[in-house]
Enzyme design. Structure first.
Site, PDB file in Angstrom:
ATOM      1  CE  LYS A   1     -42.485  -0.986 -10.411  1.00 57.46           C
ATOM      2  NZ  LYS A   1     -41.178  -1.392 -10.215  1.00 57.46           N
TER       3      LYS A   1
ATOM      4  CG  ASN B   1     -39.798  -6.701 -19.906  1.00 57.46           C
ATOM      5  OD1 ASN B   1     -39.868  -7.603 -20.746  1.00 57.46           O
ATOM      6  ND2 ASN B   1     -39.888  -5.428 -20.219  1.00 57.46           N
TER       7      ASN B   1
ATOM      8  CB  SER C   1     -41.423  -7.375 -27.646  1.00 55.58           C
ATOM      9  OG  SER C   1     -40.891  -6.162 -28.159  1.00 55.58           O
TER      10      SER C   1
ATOM     11  CE  LYS D   1     -39.587  -7.683 -24.568  1.00 48.89           C
ATOM     12  NZ  LYS D   1     -39.618  -6.833 -23.467  1.00 48.89           N
TER      13      LYS D   1
ATOM     14  CG  HIS E   1     -36.613  -8.068 -27.987  1.00 47.98           C
ATOM     15  ND1 HIS E   1     -36.943  -6.864 -27.403  1.00 47.98           N
ATOM     16  CD2 HIS E   1     -37.220  -8.062 -29.201  1.00 47.98           C
ATOM     17  CE1 HIS E   1     -37.709  -6.159 -28.233  1.00 47.98           C
ATOM     18  NE2 HIS E   1     -37.894  -6.867 -29.331  1.00 47.98           N
ATOM     19  CG  ASN E   2     -36.179  -5.555 -23.572  1.00 44.97           C
ATOM     20  OD1 ASN E   2     -36.806  -5.998 -24.531  1.00 44.97           O
ATOM     21  ND2 ASN E   2     -36.771  -4.999 -22.543  1.00 44.97           N
TER      22      ASN E   2
ATOM     23  CD  GLU F   1     -36.215  -2.289 -26.589  1.00 42.73           C
ATOM     24  OE1 GLU F   1     -37.001  -3.193 -26.916  1.00 42.73           O
ATOM     25  OE2 GLU F   1     -36.356  -1.635 -25.530  1.00 42.73           O
ATOM     26  CE1 TYR F   2     -32.790  -1.626 -22.217  1.00 44.30           C
ATOM     27  CE2 TYR F   2     -30.926  -0.579 -21.141  1.00 44.30           C
ATOM     28  CZ  TYR F   2     -32.215  -1.071 -21.092  1.00 44.30           C
ATOM     29  OH  TYR F   2     -32.916  -0.990 -19.910  1.00 44.30           O
TER      30      TYR F   2
HETATM   31  C1  6PG Z   1     -40.657  -4.083 -25.667  1.00 44.26           C
HETATM   32  C2  6PG Z   1     -39.876  -3.122 -24.829  1.00 44.26           C
HETATM   33  C3  6PG Z   1     -40.516  -3.027 -23.503  1.00 44.26           C
HETATM   34  C4  6PG Z   1     -40.126  -1.795 -22.753  1.00 44.26           C
HETATM   35  C5  6PG Z   1     -38.902  -1.945 -21.950  1.00 44.26           C
HETATM   36  C6  6PG Z   1     -37.898  -0.861 -22.130  1.00 44.26           C
HETATM   37  O1  6PG Z   1     -40.034  -5.004 -26.165  1.00 44.26           O
HETATM   38  O2  6PG Z   1     -41.856  -3.880 -25.816  1.00 44.26           O
HETATM   39  O3  6PG Z   1     -38.552  -3.532 -24.700  1.00 44.26           O
HETATM   40  O4  6PG Z   1     -40.299  -4.217 -22.818  1.00 44.26           O
HETATM   41  O5  6PG Z   1     -40.069  -0.673 -23.547  1.00 44.26           O
HETATM   42  O6  6PG Z   1     -39.384  -1.927 -20.644  1.00 44.26           O
HETATM   43  O7  6PG Z   1     -37.022  -0.952 -21.103  1.00 44.26           O
HETATM   44  P1  6PG Z   1     -36.255   0.230 -20.447  1.00 44.26           P
HETATM   45  O8  6PG Z   1     -37.247   1.031 -19.626  1.00 44.26           O
HETATM   46  O9  6PG Z   1     -35.227  -0.447 -19.625  1.00 44.26           O
HETATM   47  O10 6PG Z   1     -35.710   1.077 -21.562  1.00 44.26           O
END
Ligand code: 6PG
Length: 465
Positions: free
Chosen positions: A80, A107, A133, A188, A191-192, A195-196
């Site tokens: 974690k 992360n 990811s 990364k 990337h997130n 992704e959001y």
């Molecule tokens: C990935 C995801 C992964 C995870 C995140 C989501 O690339 O595999 O982004 O890292 O799903 O932890 O983050 P949240 O819990 O903030 O939505």
């Protein structure tokens, strides 16, 4: 006992799946998970899941685990993000020697990575921040891997990491050394952030469509999009989600509408703010999650305000074009933050290579990331070529129609609106920032520059006569 080439600390979902992937690729592996505190079952469960053909040694004693590794010792932390990483690094530093390598595959915040690299360097140990990811399935079958840290460490760990990563359409590995220092965790994180906003856009599409269509029909509409240039992993997931039932109910209807987060979207937005880059789509998506979590307040306020819905129907082709345009703007903003960080920290990130390792394995994989591989070979911004500018420009009316439909029906569209306003701001020659500058000068003598003079000159006005 023969020593293992690689070691993994942490046998949670991601760690155990990556470990199985490493073994499938024929590498010798040692794994460690501490006993106690609800984790005692992880090591025996993992060891049972491994077939007898694999070369794996399991430990719940850190010293024995480290002793089982060949030099330079390569230890991947799959734990974690946060204080636990510092605690494990501290214990490892008592056992590792000069030239050994610690890799953090969680992360972690990239500034923590930079600090940890400095700390480890004092003892000659390499510290590598690595973005992974693709979730559990990606970890098992082939994730996208974004590696930071020194070039020297990549020489020791690159071949193994490339062997376990997903493959692009030319069979190249979706793993690369993206840059030194915190570059791996930075990309990364962004990337997130992208992704959001991608997730929020799909949520808004669903919200708009559910007024008029059943879940089966929405799934069919998104599936049709999925067959073309809008195809993406996240859109595919959403089709499956829409069709999923629990008993007589659609599972989606049973899920409480409070979105969680583990921080990377907020960090991405903060990084954009710190670098002075406009990335309002990712921050709109983060704030949308925060607002969703105020459920009891929302219920109470919903009873106090006028609820309305207009019966106009939404054009599906408008929605499709609006979604397409917004995704381009979102990717533009995310890559612009990465470019700014690369310039600021001298990471020299190859954006085309980054887009390439995002074509498979990761959550962002899509037709769009595949297109960007070519674009970034000769440009450093999505808007540097006329083609994407034309594409957004030719669909912006449809984006406006969709937003207006949402507003007329009291449907919040934070991400679509952020896309549209930031697109107008980015493509408007004269913004009202002259008024901001005048106000700053009025109350704080902050000075301003003039349109009719050299930009190097500053002016101040005594505004009150
Ligand atoms: C990935 C995801 C992964 C995870 C995140 C989501 O690339 O595999 O982004 O890292 O799903 O932890 O983050 P949240 O819990 O903030 O939505």
């Amino acid at each position: 006992m023969t020593k293992s080439f690689f070691g993994i600390v942490g046998l949670g979902v991601m760690g155990s799946n990556l470990a199985l992937n490493v073994l499938d690729r024929g590498h010798s592996l040692s794994v460690y998970n501490r006993g106690g505190e609800g984790e005692a079952h992880l090591l025996p469960t993992f060891m049972e899941s491994v077939g007898s053909a694999h070369k794996v040694s399991g430990f719940d004693d850190l010293k024995e685990f480290i002793a089982s590794l060949e030099r330079p010792k390569k230890v991947l932390l799959m734990i974690k993000a946060g204080p636990a990483v510092d605690a494990v690094i501290q214990s490892l530093m008592l056992l590792l020697e000069e030239g050994d390598i610690i890799i953090d595959g969680g992360n972690s915040l990239y500034t923590d990575t930079v600090r940890r690299e400095e700390y480890c360097k004092n003892k000659g140990v390499h510290f590598v921040g690595m973005g992974v990811s693709g979730g559990a399935e990606g970890a098992r079958r082939g994730p996208s891997i974004m590696v930071g840290g020194s070039t020297q460490s990549y020489e020791s760990i690159g071949a193994l990491l490339e062997s376990i990563a997903a493959k692009d359409k030319f069979k190249g590995s979706c793993c690369a050394h993206v840059g030194i220092g915190g570059a791996g965790h930075f990309v990364k994180m962004i990337h997130n952030g992208i992704e959001y906003a991608e997730m929020q856009l799909i949520a808004e599409v669903y919200d708009l469509l559910k007024m008029e269509y059943t879940y089966e029909e929405i799934a069919d509409i998104l599936e049709e999009w999925q067959g073309g240039e809008l195809s993406s992993f996240l859109l595919g997931c959403s089709v499956d989600i829409l069709r999923h039932r629990t008993g007589d109910s659609f599972t989606l209807d049973l899920i409480l509408d409070k979105a969680g987060n583990k921080g990377t979207g907020g960090w991405s937005s903060k990084a954009a703010l710190d670098l002075g880059i406009a990335a309002p789509m990712m921050s709109a998506a983060v704030f949308a999650r925060y607002q969703s979590s105020l459920k009891s307040e929302r219920i109470s306020l919903a009873q106090q305000v006028t609820q309305f819905a207009n019966s106009d129907s939404l054009s599906l082709s408008d929605l499709k074009e609006a979604y397409k345009a917004s995704r381009i703007i979102n990717h533009h903003q995310g890559f612009a933050v990465i470019k700014a960080a690369s310039d600021t920290y001298d990471w020299n990130i190859n954006l085309s290579e980054l887009a390439r390792i995002w074509t498979n394995g990761c959550i962002l994989r899509s037709e769009l990331t595949a297109d960007l591989v070519e674009l970034f070979k000769t440009n450093d911004s999505i808007l540097a070529t006329g083609s994407y500018v034309d594409e957004v420009d030719s669909t912006v009316d449809q984006l406006v129609e969709v937003i207006s439909h949402g507003m007329n029906n009291r449907i919040p569209l934070p991400c679509f609106q952020a896309a549209q306003s930031s697109w107008y701001s980015a493509t408007t020659e004269r913004l009202p920032a002259n008024m901001i500058q005048a106000q700053r000068d009025y109350f704080g003598s902050h000075t301003y520059r003039r349109v009719d003079k050299a930009e190097s000159e500053v002016y101040h006005t005594e505004w009150k006569k």
